[in-house]
Design an enzyme around this catalytic site. Structure first.
Site, PDB file in Angstrom:
ATOM      1  N   SER A  27      19.761  36.396 -16.583  1.00 42.70           N
ATOM      2  CA  SER A  27      20.063  37.782 -16.516  1.00 42.70           C
ATOM      3  C   SER A  27      20.553  38.415 -17.385  1.00 42.70           C
ATOM      4  O   SER A  27      20.647  38.430 -18.577  1.00 42.70           O
ATOM      5  CB  SER A  27      20.586  37.807 -14.928  1.00 42.70           C
ATOM      6  N   LYS A  84      14.028  39.037  -7.663  1.00 45.53           N
ATOM      7  CA  LYS A  84      15.652  39.261  -7.898  1.00 45.53           C
ATOM      8  C   LYS A  84      16.245  38.690  -6.714  1.00 45.53           C
ATOM      9  O   LYS A  84      16.307  40.038  -5.621  1.00 45.53           O
ATOM     10  CB  LYS A  84      15.722  40.636  -8.068  1.00 45.53           C
TER      11      LYS A  84
END
Length: 588
Positions: A386, A191
């Site tokens: 996402s 991430k």
């Protein structure tokens, strides 16, 4: 004095007349372009597919683009759905003899290009031809051009052939100079969205996933070009590594193009192929005008529909804008589709890098509720990562293109400490009182304690557990396996399919077909309707003019400080818990 007053009065009257005349002209032109224009297609017409402009899911037509002046600054935005509709219609239209493809540098992602390219291939199967002329071709432009029967390149032009790359911008140095301290919280090794704030270069994990992603997209690119031009993939790779395509002659010698020539030579070739007299002009028709002529496939029963709900842009709470997905507006449209008995199935068309975790979750809930009432299929465009993937995992089936950017199942929190920025740069300080020890928490105007930071990290951890749990349930996958694919990792559509994050590789049309089958509908029995409905050109123009109002007010009142105010506003909007794609990713 009297003479002076005359000049003043004359000036006022002149300004008033000019403003009135401008308004009348604006309304007149707006009414004209908003009316139902009748378009007639001549025999031996070529469909002109100009892709050297922004391409979005739904187009935006600026009727004043060619007029100039204060209203001519905004480009036309061509809609993918309109391009596909025009290509399908032209395929069986006897008046359309072929396509003139203008694709030097299309402004679109790789999945959008894939949809257009596949439809161009389907058009060629009808026996009609595709020709293209360019002064130069980017690799994206050439990807589309490669399907053409004849590819012309200007003698002084060029063809980009050196492989794909992705470059990221890092803002740590900028924030250091501005005395802004980003405080980041994340879950997931990959991430890396926060690295732009905390680093000046890419982490090894970020390099790994980025390289694997663009390699997958490049392999799809090379395999399809190889098939179209009958050139071995290894040769295409060697040409890129050696930078051998350094002029039009090299492109021709290696069979990447079919002809070198100027526009007049290209035009002469077209007239000869169309059997048009040298003294006559070739008849071209653009996508918008062609569709106004009725040049599209016949639709089925008015009372039986497949609804395609567009979700394009960053995810935010509230109404959002034309360039973002506001959860309130999206849910309002989804409820209309869900409660409309004429709509038998729904396709959620997603083109989003993610955004607000909260907004993503409330939209997921409404998608799940809709799926209880009628079939809901996800169709992924360029990006569905996402928060974009969060929306998709609530659907019955997920369809993606091979080069869709997806996954990025992860979460991060972001708060900007602007105390020093506001004090040192703008002279603004903060002070206050509260009833409890943490009444102003979370805050951007003071240093937070470690305890306060730990509480935010706890929230981020819980958000990640919620995301992965729902993703595992949606994919009917053990949570341990899902987490091994998560960690914020980005995947191509091909990789996502292999890993079980995607069900089918295909286009929005494939998603519509799957939705129809799930609703037990046969082809020709239904109509396809896109939501929200497309605005009329004049309404788009007015919305754009009004949308610039806030920016103009800031410039007017703050002058040179307006730049800082806009930056502060943007950073504030990015605060909070996010499900967002790593970086602003542009693959060229």
């Amino acid at each position: 004095m009297l003479q002076f007053l005359k000049y003043v009065l004359a000036t006022i009257i002149g300004i008033a007349l000019f403003a009135t005349l401008s308004l009348v002209i604006l309304i007149g032109i707006g009414s004209a372009v908003s009316s139902d224009e009748k378009v007639t297609i001549d025999e031996k017409t070529l469909l002109k597919l100009d892709l050297n402009q922004p391409i979005r899911e739904v187009g935006v037509e600026n009727p004043f683009a060619e007029i100039g002046g204060p209203f001519g600054n905004n480009e036309n935005v061509v809609g993918l759905k309109d391009i596909i509709a025009a290509l399908k219609g032209a395929q069986n239209d006897d008046k359309i003899k072929g396509i003139y493809l203008k694709t030097e540098g299309p402004q679109a992602g790789w999945a959008t290009l894939e949809e257009i390219r596949n439809q161009l291939i389907a058009f060629k199967k009808s026996g009609k031809f595709i020709v293209t002329y360019g002064e130069s071709y980017s690799e994206k432009g050439y990807y589309l051009a490669s399907v053409a029967n004849k590819i012309y390149l200007n003698p002084a032009g060029g063809l980009e052939w050196n492989g794909l790359s992705v470059e990221y911008s890092f803002l740590k140095g900028t924030f250091d100079k501005l005395d802004i301290k980003p405080i980041v919280f994340r879950v997931g090794e990959f991430k890396s969205a926060i690295e732009m704030f905390s680093r000046s270069d890419m982490s090894e994990a970020s390099k790994k996933q980025s390289l694997e992603l663009i390699t997958a997209i490049n392999n799809n690119f090379l395999n399809n070009v190889s098939t179209a031009r009958e050139i071995p993939v290894e040769k295409l790779k060697n040409l890129a590594d050696s930078l051998s395509i350094d002029n039009p002659q090299a492109a021709l010698a290696n069979k990447l193009i079919t002809n070198i020539g100027y526009w007049d030579q290209f035009e002469a070739m077209l007239k000869k192929d169309l059997k048009v007299d040298d003294k006559k002009k070739i008849s071209f028709v653009g996508v918008e005008k062609y569709l106004k002529s009725g040049g599209q496939e016949k639709e089925g029963d008015f009372n039986t529909r497949i609804g395609v709900l567009i979700a394009e842009g960053e995810i935010t709470s509230g109404d959002g804008s034309d360039e973002s997905i506001g959860s309130d507006k999206f849910i309002s449209e989804l409820k209309k589709v869900r409660d409309d008995d004429k709509i038998k199935a729904v396709v959620i068309r997603i083109n989003s890098p993610g955004g607000s975790a909260l907004a993503s979750d409330v939209m997921w809930r409404e998608i799940k509720l809709t799926a209880k009432k009628k079939p809901v299929i996800a169709s992924m465009s360029d990006v569905a990562a996402s928060g974009g993937y969060y929306m998709a995992m609530g659907c019955d089936t997920i369809v993606a293109q091979p080069n869709t950017i997806t996954g990025s199942i992860g979460i991060f929190g972001l708060i900007f400490n602007v105390k020093d920025f506001m004090g040192n740069k703008l002279g603004v300080t903060f002070d206050g009182v509260g009833t409890n020890a943490h009444s102003d928490w979370p805050t951007a105007t003071r240093d937070m304690s470690q305890f306060e930071k730990d509480m935010i990290q706890k929230s981020v951890n819980e958000g990640y557990e919620t995301f992965t749990k729902k993703a595992a349930e949606g994919r009917k996958m053990p949570i341990e396996k899902l987490k091994s694919l998560a960690q914020g990792r980005v995947w191509s559509g091909v990789e996502a399919k292999q890993n079980g994050l995607v069900d089918v590789l295909g286009s929005v049309d494939d998603a519509i077909t799957i939705a129809a089958k799930a609703a037990k509908l046969e082809k020709g029995d239904y109509r396809v309707r896109y939501y929200p409905e497309k605005k009329k050109p004049f309404d788009e123009l007015i919305a754009k003019v009004m949308g610039d109002k806030e920016s103009k007010v800031l410039d007017s009142h703050l002058g040179e400080f307006a730049t800082y105010a806009k930056l502060f506003k943007k950073l504030t909007n990015m605060g909070g818990v996010q499900t967002r794609l790593p970086f602003e990713m542009t693959i060229e």
